[in-house]
Design a protein around this motif. Sequence first.
Motif, short mmCIF file in Angstrom:
data_model
loop_
_atom_site.label_atom_id
_atom_site.label_comp_id
_atom_site.label_asym_id
_atom_site.label_seq_id
_atom_site.Cartn_x
_atom_site.Cartn_y
_atom_site.Cartn_z
N LEU A 38 8.89 -2.14 12.52
CA LEU A 38 8.79 -1.82 13.95
C LEU A 38 7.39 -1.35 14.29
N LEU A 39 6.85 -0.48 13.46
CA LEU A 39 5.54 0.10 13.72
C LEU A 39 4.43 -0.91 13.46
N GLU A 40 4.54 -1.65 12.35
CA GLU A 40 3.47 -2.55 11.94
C GLU A 40 3.46 -3.85 12.74
N VAL A 41 4.63 -4.41 12.99
CA VAL A 41 4.73 -5.72 13.65
C VAL A 41 5.29 -5.59 15.06
N GLY A 42 6.35 -4.80 15.19
CA GLY A 42 7.00 -4.68 16.49
C GLY A 42 6.08 -4.19 17.59
N ILE A 43 5.14 -3.31 17.24
CA ILE A 43 4.23 -2.75 18.25
C ILE A 43 3.42 -3.85 18.94
N HIS A 44 3.06 -4.92 18.21
CA HIS A 44 2.33 -6.04 18.81
C HIS A 44 3.17 -6.72 19.89
N TRP A 45 4.45 -6.97 19.57
CA TRP A 45 5.32 -7.67 20.51
C TRP A 45 5.68 -6.78 21.69
N ILE A 46 5.90 -5.50 21.44
CA ILE A 46 6.17 -4.56 22.53
C ILE A 46 5.02 -4.56 23.52
N ASN B 200 0.86 -1.18 0.00
CA ASN B 200 0.00 0.00 0.00
C ASN B 200 0.90 1.23 0.00
N PRO B 201 0.37 2.42 -0.15
CA PRO B 201 1.21 3.60 -0.34
C PRO B 201 2.02 4.03 0.88
N TRP B 202 1.70 3.51 2.07
CA TRP B 202 2.33 4.06 3.27
C TRP B 202 3.13 3.08 4.11
N ILE B 203 2.97 1.78 3.86
CA ILE B 203 3.52 0.80 4.80
C ILE B 203 5.05 0.70 4.76
N ALA C 225 2.81 1.53 24.77
CA ALA C 225 3.51 0.82 23.70
C ALA C 225 4.17 1.81 22.75
N GLN C 226 3.50 2.93 22.50
CA GLN C 226 4.04 3.94 21.60
C GLN C 226 5.28 4.62 22.19
N VAL C 227 5.33 4.75 23.50
CA VAL C 227 6.52 5.30 24.15
C VAL C 227 7.75 4.47 23.78
#
Length: 336
Positions: free
Chosen positions: A180-188, A168-171, A311-313
Amino acid sequence: MTKKKLAVIGLGNMGRHMIHRLVPQYTDHIELIAICDRDESSLQKEAAEAGGSPQLYTDYRQLLEEVALDIVYIAVPPSLHYDVARIAFEKGIHVFCEKPLANSLEEARSLVELAEQADRIHAVHFSLPLEEPVLKMKSLLESKAIGEIRMMNLYLEFPQWPRAWQQNPWIASRQQGGYLLEVGIHWIQMIQQVFGPITHVKSEIEFPEDASKCESRVQAVLRLHDGTEIHLSGTDQREGEERMSLVIQGKQGTLALENWSQLQLGDKDAADMQPVSVNDVVSPLPILKQFIQLMNGEPGVTFNFHDGYNAQVVLEALRNPAEGFTDLVPSLRFHS
């Protein structure tokens, strides 16, 4: 029982999953009355497949202004999460948002405050901590199956990013994409739920020469509140198949969650790893069911905007490394 009125905004993978797979399971409780996507052809196609007679919009602002709603599901790119959620809260609508919560720490902090002021139910679509393998993993850790934890390794390794099915245009953008943002956030977020707060982060990150592109390589250390370290390895140039895994090394054994769902147990040298059955575990998923229960005044298990913010921190510390360890404690929000 009066059905709750739902709008779905964004028809990427998760938006389509919501209208085609999840909503049909709960038609006694919710009614899909509006769908929004800026691609009108996709909007028409997905609405026709979903059935019913939802109102169709290409502008989420117009939808939120014109349609009376109980709940909005936000599945647009991260840069739009803040604006959609802000308007929804102003309208007194409950908000169910895809991860990550926002596109920056400032936006995430503001959304927590808006959610508190609105006094509406708010949740981020984190499901990993409630999956059967993670619940089983937590049970084994609590029973000291591998003894005291010495350290952990987190692998976010891909042969390419984005994957072939994930275009997609942004991923792949540095602004709102990357693994990190798409997958890592789940694990964090799962680590925070199972092991407690991540309080310090030290990160080394490499980006392509093209300033618009997301990270290529990441090496980091995440330190838990008790001092336990999690060593993170991330790449978009892995040889072979992708690997998204957490390996927990204890004094008496090793426990690994491989590729989301394959739980394995072995000796302390990670040799002779054997699969662990999770057939005895009952998961409360999906999150939508739990969200509906909360709306009906019943007990429910979700991860709210506080969890999304925390998680965003960690995510932002990984993506914007400083010299040495960054102390996250002043930024974390601890809540009951």
